[in-house]
Design a protein around this motif. Structure first.
Motif, PDB file in Angstrom:
ATOM      1  N   VAL A   1     -80.245  18.532  18.766  1.00  0.00           N
ATOM      2  CA  VAL A   1     -80.815  17.075  19.161  1.00  0.00           C
ATOM      3  C   VAL A   1     -79.578  16.403  19.045  1.00  0.00           C
ATOM      4  O   VAL A   1     -78.949  16.018  18.254  1.00  0.00           O
ATOM      5  N   ILE A   2     -79.290  15.608  20.277  1.00  0.00           N
ATOM      6  CA  ILE A   2     -78.183  14.395  20.553  1.00  0.00           C
ATOM      7  C   ILE A   2     -78.724  12.993  20.687  1.00  0.00           C
ATOM      8  O   ILE A   2     -79.607  12.944  21.421  1.00  0.00           O
TER       9      ILE A   2
ATOM     10  N   LYS B   1     -83.030   6.799  15.854  1.00  0.00           N
ATOM     11  CA  LYS B   1     -82.464   7.644  14.491  1.00  0.00           C
ATOM     12  C   LYS B   1     -83.546   7.603  13.435  1.00  0.00           C
ATOM     13  O   LYS B   1     -83.445   8.477  12.764  1.00  0.00           O
ATOM     14  N   GLN B   2     -84.012   6.384  13.152  1.00  0.00           N
ATOM     15  CA  GLN B   2     -84.960   6.095  11.847  1.00  0.00           C
ATOM     16  C   GLN B   2     -86.168   7.182  12.017  1.00  0.00           C
ATOM     17  O   GLN B   2     -86.493   7.850  11.342  1.00  0.00           O
ATOM     18  N   MET B   3     -86.347   7.239  13.526  1.00  0.00           N
ATOM     19  CA  MET B   3     -87.680   8.070  13.752  1.00  0.00           C
ATOM     20  C   MET B   3     -87.579   9.605  13.618  1.00  0.00           C
ATOM     21  O   MET B   3     -88.279  10.406  13.182  1.00  0.00           O
ATOM     22  N   LEU B   4     -86.174   9.970  14.001  1.00  0.00           N
ATOM     23  CA  LEU B   4     -85.998  11.243  13.750  1.00  0.00           C
ATOM     24  C   LEU B   4     -85.586  11.665  12.452  1.00  0.00           C
ATOM     25  O   LEU B   4     -86.359  12.595  11.808  1.00  0.00           O
TER      26      LEU B   4
ATOM     27  N   ASN C   1     -89.054  12.119  10.554  1.00  0.00           N
ATOM     28  CA  ASN C   1     -89.514  13.333  10.857  1.00  0.00           C
ATOM     29  C   ASN C   1     -88.872  14.608  10.544  1.00  0.00           C
ATOM     30  O   ASN C   1     -88.935  15.778  11.011  1.00  0.00           O
ATOM     31  N   ASN C   2     -87.848  14.476   9.720  1.00  0.00           N
ATOM     32  CA  ASN C   2     -86.928  15.508   9.232  1.00  0.00           C
ATOM     33  C   ASN C   2     -86.133  16.166  10.457  1.00  0.00           C
ATOM     34  O   ASN C   2     -85.945  17.549  10.364  1.00  0.00           O
ATOM     35  N   ILE C   3     -85.760  15.704  11.436  1.00  0.00           N
ATOM     36  CA  ILE C   3     -85.097  16.207  12.652  1.00  0.00           C
ATOM     37  C   ILE C   3     -83.651  15.780  12.493  1.00  0.00           C
ATOM     38  O   ILE C   3     -83.201  14.579  12.447  1.00  0.00           O
TER      39      ILE C   3
ATOM     40  N   LEU D   1     -91.472  14.101  22.582  1.00  0.00           N
ATOM     41  CA  LEU D   1     -90.173  14.974  22.269  1.00  0.00           C
ATOM     42  C   LEU D   1     -90.229  15.407  20.765  1.00  0.00           C
ATOM     43  O   LEU D   1     -89.958  16.240  20.300  1.00  0.00           O
ATOM     44  N   VAL D   2     -90.381  14.327  19.985  1.00  0.00           N
ATOM     45  CA  VAL D   2     -90.437  14.471  18.636  1.00  0.00           C
ATOM     46  C   VAL D   2     -91.531  15.429  18.197  1.00  0.00           C
ATOM     47  O   VAL D   2     -91.272  16.281  17.227  1.00  0.00           O
ATOM     48  N   ASN D   3     -92.552  15.392  18.681  1.00  0.00           N
ATOM     49  CA  ASN D   3     -93.828  16.130  18.302  1.00  0.00           C
ATOM     50  C   ASN D   3     -93.343  17.752  18.679  1.00  0.00           C
ATOM     51  O   ASN D   3     -93.736  18.583  17.941  1.00  0.00           O
ATOM     52  N   LYS D   4     -92.777  17.835  19.853  1.00  0.00           N
ATOM     53  CA  LYS D   4     -92.285  19.254  20.327  1.00  0.00           C
ATOM     54  C   LYS D   4     -91.140  19.749  19.541  1.00  0.00           C
ATOM     55  O   LYS D   4     -91.459  20.928  19.085  1.00  0.00           O
ATOM     56  N   ILE D   5     -90.430  19.030  19.178  1.00  0.00           N
ATOM     57  CA  ILE D   5     -89.146  19.447  18.119  1.00  0.00           C
ATOM     58  C   ILE D   5     -89.830  19.923  16.835  1.00  0.00           C
ATOM     59  O   ILE D   5     -89.597  20.673  16.160  1.00  0.00           O
ATOM     60  N   THR D   6     -91.028  19.159  16.449  1.00  0.00           N
ATOM     61  CA  THR D   6     -91.305  19.179  15.017  1.00  0.00           C
ATOM     62  C   THR D   6     -92.191  20.581  15.097  1.00  0.00           C
ATOM     63  O   THR D   6     -92.281  21.394  13.995  1.00  0.00           O
TER      64      THR D   6
END
Length: 86
Positions: free
Chosen positions: A5-6, A20-23, A26-28, A73-78
């Motif tokens: 993730v960039i 960045k805080q959201m990522l 979510n431990n991304i 996108l965050v949901n998909k990565i998680t």
């Protein structure tokens, strides 16, 4: 294969901080590319069709800003992380 993730950002971008805080929440894990520090990063986001930041990139997907698309996108990565752990 691990897809990174960039987050394209600038030093004083408040919305970038929220992304960045959201990522992080979510431990991304993500890499930061500051477009004000390297003109090549600006060219990279322009090639993706964006002029400003934040831009979050995962694989062949790119999302600008703090939007519902970013949450998707965050949901998909998680979910992909969860599946890899099982």
């Amino acid at each position: 294969m691990k897809t990174e993730v960039i987050v394209y950002t600038t030093k004083d971008c408040i919305e970038c901080t929220f992304v960045k805080q959201m990522l992080t929440e979510n431990n991304i894990h993500y890499k930061v590319r500051d477009i004000s520090a390297d003109a090549a990063y600006q060219k990279e986001i322009e090639a993706l069709g964006f002029l400003g930041v934040p831009v979050t990139v995962y694989g062949n997907e790119a999302v600008k800003g703090m939007t519902p698309e970013l949450q998707e996108l965050v949901n998909k990565i998680t979910e992909q992380k969860r599946l890899r752990q099982n």
